[in-house]
Scaffold this motif. Structure first.
Motif, PDB file in Angstrom:
ATOM      1  N   MET A 262      70.386  52.962  26.730  1.00 50.03           N
ATOM      2  CA  MET A 262      71.335  53.536  27.674  1.00 50.03           C
ATOM      3  C   MET A 262      72.022  54.730  27.047  1.00 50.03           C
ATOM      4  O   MET A 262      72.326  54.713  25.847  1.00 50.03           O
ATOM      5  N   ILE A 263      72.248  55.761  27.847  1.00 53.87           N
ATOM      6  CA  ILE A 263      72.934  56.952  27.360  1.00 53.87           C
ATOM      7  C   ILE A 263      74.110  57.263  28.286  1.00 53.87           C
ATOM      8  O   ILE A 263      73.935  57.370  29.502  1.00 53.87           O
ATOM      9  N   GLY A 264      75.293  57.384  27.709  1.00 52.65           N
ATOM     10  CA  GLY A 264      76.484  57.752  28.474  1.00 52.65           C
ATOM     11  C   GLY A 264      76.926  59.161  28.142  1.00 52.65           C
ATOM     12  O   GLY A 264      76.856  59.576  26.983  1.00 52.65           O
ATOM     13  N   ARG A 265      77.349  59.900  29.145  1.00 49.02           N
ATOM     14  CA  ARG A 265      77.838  61.263  28.934  1.00 49.02           C
ATOM     15  C   ARG A 265      79.172  61.427  29.662  1.00 49.02           C
ATOM     16  O   ARG A 265      79.377  60.880  30.738  1.00 49.02           O
ATOM     17  N   ILE A 266      80.058  62.225  29.050  1.00 41.59           N
ATOM     18  CA  ILE A 266      81.385  62.436  29.615  1.00 41.59           C
ATOM     19  C   ILE A 266      81.648  63.933  29.732  1.00 41.59           C
ATOM     20  O   ILE A 266      81.455  64.682  28.759  1.00 41.59           O
ATOM     21  N   LEU A 267      82.083  64.371  30.903  1.00 44.40           N
ATOM     22  CA  LEU A 267      82.505  65.746  31.120  1.00 44.40           C
ATOM     23  C   LEU A 267      83.934  65.724  31.644  1.00 44.40           C
ATOM     24  O   LEU A 267      84.299  64.867  32.462  1.00 44.40           O
ATOM     25  N   TYR A 268      84.746  66.668  31.170  1.00 38.97           N
ATOM     26  CA  TYR A 268      86.140  66.742  31.596  1.00 38.97           C
ATOM     27  C   TYR A 268      86.341  67.963  32.494  1.00 38.97           C
ATOM     28  O   TYR A 268      85.771  69.028  32.240  1.00 38.97           O
TER      29      TYR A 268
ATOM     30  N   LYS B 242      73.750  45.635  23.240  1.00 44.28           N
ATOM     31  CA  LYS B 242      73.597  44.295  22.672  1.00 44.28           C
ATOM     32  C   LYS B 242      74.078  43.222  23.655  1.00 44.28           C
ATOM     33  O   LYS B 242      73.445  42.180  23.813  1.00 44.28           O
ATOM     34  N   LYS B 243      75.178  43.482  24.321  1.00 39.90           N
ATOM     35  CA  LYS B 243      75.755  42.472  25.215  1.00 39.90           C
ATOM     36  C   LYS B 243      74.890  42.225  26.441  1.00 39.90           C
ATOM     37  O   LYS B 243      74.719  41.071  26.874  1.00 39.90           O
ATOM     38  N   PHE B 244      74.310  43.295  27.016  1.00 40.78           N
ATOM     39  CA  PHE B 244      73.544  43.158  28.249  1.00 40.78           C
ATOM     40  C   PHE B 244      72.033  43.244  28.031  1.00 40.78           C
ATOM     41  O   PHE B 244      71.273  43.262  29.000  1.00 40.78           O
TER      42      PHE B 244
ATOM     43  N   GLN C 182      76.499  43.314   9.348  1.00 36.17           N
ATOM     44  CA  GLN C 182      75.540  42.593  10.192  1.00 36.17           C
ATOM     45  C   GLN C 182      74.408  43.503  10.637  1.00 36.17           C
ATOM     46  O   GLN C 182      73.235  43.112  10.643  1.00 36.17           O
ATOM     47  N   HIS C 183      74.748  44.744  10.997  1.00 35.12           N
ATOM     48  CA  HIS C 183      73.718  45.706  11.418  1.00 35.12           C
ATOM     49  C   HIS C 183      72.706  45.936  10.300  1.00 35.12           C
ATOM     50  O   HIS C 183      71.490  45.915  10.528  1.00 35.12           O
ATOM     51  N   HIS C 184      73.199  46.141   9.082  1.00 38.21           N
ATOM     52  CA  HIS C 184      72.300  46.430   7.967  1.00 38.21           C
ATOM     53  C   HIS C 184      71.527  45.187   7.533  1.00 38.21           C
ATOM     54  O   HIS C 184      70.377  45.306   7.083  1.00 38.21           O
ATOM     55  N   MET C 185      72.117  44.016   7.674  1.00 40.68           N
ATOM     56  CA  MET C 185      71.386  42.790   7.364  1.00 40.68           C
ATOM     57  C   MET C 185      70.184  42.652   8.294  1.00 40.68           C
ATOM     58  O   MET C 185      69.074  42.333   7.857  1.00 40.68           O
TER      59      MET C 185
END
Length: 767
Positions: free
Chosen positions: A1-7, A140-142, A697-700
């Motif tokens: 998933m990729i999220g992008r934000i514009l103001y 990870k959650k979904f 945990q990520h590196h393990m």
């Protein structure tokens, strides 16, 4: 998933876009009194709240995109969106989640405001890092596909047709296909005109037609030859996608055409192509793409009309496409009949050319360097090493190089003997010239170290009394040694500089090896402290923070004022490095603090904003954070309480004895992905890394657990043979049988994160 934000300063255009798209679906509203409200009512609420502050970034337009082929139902996508808003700090703001189906990949748009109900602005600082960490959390959650950590280029399959690609109506299939191809091409290439774009999309059966309305506005339409006996109708660019309209594309073309880097790219390409022409006696025109690709890494496409080659187009690594005539008329194929005149003849290198000799010398020079760096028992200086070499010593490094294979392929009739004769002829010339250059460089380096030592002693940076012999530690930390009133390199006596210091006793504990990486860092630090080179500071890396661990007894004698100056500079470099390492885990300013706290760093409020301090330096040593970062931390609602909470973590680290730089170094190696080296410290040294549990945990999962298991297996076999190695104190100390005496200094030889670990192969370190 990729999220992008514009103001944006206004919300009306964003609302018109998300609500006006055909087939759009409102998944839900956030923080509104009801889900059964009109679009107009929500727009009024959003506008009213945003206008309560004069900031330009009043409103936020967020898109959340799934990769091609991944699907979420409306309910799940809404839950993902709500969780995203909560983690990003928009959990209390009014917002709307709208699902669009106008692209092949599934995505939603979220419109909200950065202004709170009380008129204050939300802390939108570091939104890039927060967005990255939130993406990873939601994936990870979904159970979503992970987004790439680096920008990737996707090659489009040629001749892919919408009818073959999509199982939907032809109009929608054509639209998705046009979006896919055009967006990919515009990302990969820096297009400068409609004509250039038309040429790039032609292999994908896309046609471009420019239009002009009554007011003179330039537009563009795209059509597709579906190879079924007819062409699709032309679709206006703005309908395909708003960013593909005529004016939007013209703006992109103008930006690309006005780039200040264009002249530099042209000059570089012209030199590379000229060098190629200078190497060859003849080039078969059809061989030119392969020759340029192998020799210079340049991609070209021949312009063929009928059976004739009319030139070529260069597709540069910068993203620009250049016609050969755009660089210089002199490199056009028809202007060089001496090279391209015989189209049926073979491609041959000119063995009598100046460029051929230069290539041979380059091969020999690189082979000298490679043989020196890859030598398992490298002793002495580079100049000393090359004197003893003969052609046969470096021949294996030459014949396996890519450049040698290229030259051999295009020799006239593959006359390999010509290449060997040229190498034999040029070898003594290259060796003598390289020897002179290296010898001169080595002398200058030693003299510069001598002058630096003079400034260090003059400024009393270290308390290096003669009677304790600690001045020898200063010499060793700079890669030199002192003996008989002469200064020389640690591994060689070839060059010397007279130094009248008399007889200096050696300290009782002295490390036998100091890695070159830390010697370089130490040199730069001491140059900075002597204030003779103002450009040294930015060259320091995060590893400079660990110099007191590498040279503990030397830095223990550093004068307090200089120690504070060093610690401040090194702390700043490490913090910048750590910020980059934390990016995938940092969802909020609280996370920013927590990640640093776990490493032994804490934040205090100073007169100029937030300052960072550490448990490894004097408590008075601090580094002021940039104003933007201070504002970011200050956006924590209960910032005072959060600052106080840090001490719980910090005191626990100190209580457990983890305020040693070795603990931070173990975490540093893990972050850099050097799992085998970190695993050795964790098992044999029994060092616990100072690292947040999220990162650990990520590196393990990423390979550290596997490396630890391998290190434990190796350790058990090594321990059986330990008694056979009584004479090697350094090795026995590495294996965990280390006493208190000499413990600090003996650790020095194993701190270089990037260089010289080959010295310890077979001695307990997993490579």
């Amino acid at each position: 998933m990729i999220g992008r934000i514009l103001y944006r300063e206004s919300c009306q255009g964003m609302l018109n876009y998300v609500f006006g798209k055909e087939g759009m679906l409102i998944l839900g509203y956030g923080n509104m009194y009801s889900q059964d409200i009109s679009q107009k009512f929500f727009g009024n609420v959003l506008h009213f709240q945003g206008q309560r502050n004069a900031t330009k970034n009043r409103y936020a337009h967020i898109t959340m995109n799934l990769p091609h082929g991944e699907h979420l139902d409306n309910r799940t996508f809404h839950e993902v969106s709500k969780e995203y808003m909560e983690q990003m700090g928009y959990g209390e703001q009014p917002y709307v989640v709208v699902r669009h189906n106008d692209t092949e990949h599934e995505h939603v748009h979220i419109i909200t405001t950065n202004v709170t109900g009380s008129g204050k602005v939300l802390g939108i600082f570091n939104s890039f890092r927060r967005n990255m960490a939130t993406q990873q959390y939601l994936e990870k959650k979904f159970g979503l596909s992970p987004s790439p950590l680096t920008k990737q280029q996707r090659e489009l399959p040629l001749y892919r047709l919408p009818g073959q690609q999509f199982g939907m109506d032809p109009a929608q299939g054509t639209k998705f296909y046009l979006q896919d191809v055009l967006n990919s091409i515009l990302q990969k290439h820096k297009v400068r005109s409609f004509q250039e774009l038309a040429k790039l999309v032609r292999p994908y059966h896309i046609e471009i037609k420019q239009t002009k309305n009554q007011s003179g506005r330039i537009g563009v339409a795209f059509g597709l030859d579906n190879q079924k006996g007819y062409r699709t109708r032309f679709i206006n660019g703005s309908i395909v996608h708003p960013s593909l309209s005529g004016p939007k594309l013209q703006k992109v073309f103008g930006t690309n055409s006005k780039s200040k880097l264009l002249p530099m790219h042209r000059k570089r390409l012209l030199k590379q192509i000229g060098t190629t022409y200078g190497l060859f006696k003849a080039i078969r025109p059809h061989d030119l793409p392969e020759v340029l690709k192998e020799y210079q890494g340049i991609d070209i496409k021949l312009d063929i009309k009928g059976d004739a080659i009319k030139g070529y187009t260069i597709h540069d690594k910068s993203g620009y496409a250049f016609k050969e005539s755009e660089l210089s008329p002199k490199i056009r194929m028809e202007k060089r009949p001496n090279i391209f005149g015989n189209s049926d003849g073979p491609t041959d290198i000119d063995t009598d050319s100046k460029q051929f000799k230069l290539e041979i010398r380059k091969l020999i020079k690189e082979a000298f360097m490679t043989s020196y760096l890859k030598s398992p028992d490298r002793n002495g200086l580079f100049s000393e090493n090359m004197v003893a070499k003969n052609p046969m010593d470096i021949l294996p490094h030459i014949t396996t190089s890519k450049d040698y294979i290229f030259l051999e392929r295009y020799l006239p009739r593959n006359q390999k003997i010509l290449l060997m004769e040229a190498l034999k002829k040029e070898f003594p010339i290259v060796r003598d010239r390289l020897f002179q250059l290296e010898e001169k460089k080595e002398k200058e380096t030693l003299e510069s170290k001598f002058r630096l030592i003079g400034r260090i002693l003059e400024n009393c940076i270290f308390d290096v009394g003669k009677e304790k012999g600690s001045v020898h530690r200063l010499f060793r930390s700079l890669g030199v040694k002192y003996n008989d009133n002469r200064l020389s390199f640690s591994g060689s006596n070839k060059h010397t500089v007279p130094v009248l210091l008399g007889d200096l006793p050696f300290p009782k504990a002295m490390d036998t090896y100091v890695s070159t990486g830390f010697v370089r860092q130490n040199h730069m630090v001491l140059e900075m402290l002597t204030a003779r080179n103002s450009d040294i500071g930015p060259e320091l890396t995060a590893s400079s923070f660990f110099l007191p661990m590498v040279f503990p007894k030397l830095y223990g004698t550093m004068e307090i004022g200089y120690r504070q100056e060093f610690e401040k500079a090194a702390l700043g470099r490490y913090v910048k490095h750590a910020e980059r390492m934390h990016a995938p885990y940092e969802k909020s300013p609280k996370d920013y603090m927590a990640l640093f706290n776990a490493k032994g760093f804490y934040f205090v409020k100073g007169k100029d904003g937030f300052e960072v301090r550490s448990i490894y330096t004097d408590h008075r040593t601090s580094c002021t954070l940039p104003k933007r970062t201070s504002l970011y931390l200050n956006s924590i609602p209960d910032v005072t309480a959060t600052i106080l909470e840090q001490q719980t973590v910090i005191k626990a680290l100190i209580k457990d004895g983890r305020n040693d730089l070795k603990n931070l170094w173990a975490g540093h190696l893990i972050e850099r992905g050097m799992y085998d080296r970190a695993a050795f410290m964790l098992t044999a040294e029994k060092v616990y890394p100072n690292l947040h549990s999220w990162q650990a945990q990520h590196h393990m999962d990423n390979g550290l657990r596997k490396s630890i298991n391998k290190a434990l297996e190796r350790k058990s076999s090594i321990e059986q043979n330990r008694l056979l190695r009584k004479g090697v104190y350094a090795i026995s100390s590495l294996l965990g049988n280390r006493g208190k005496k000499g413990q600090e200094e003996i650790y020095n030889g194993f701190k270089d994160e990037l260089t010289d670990w080959s010295k310890y192969k077979g001695k307990g370190i997993s490579m």
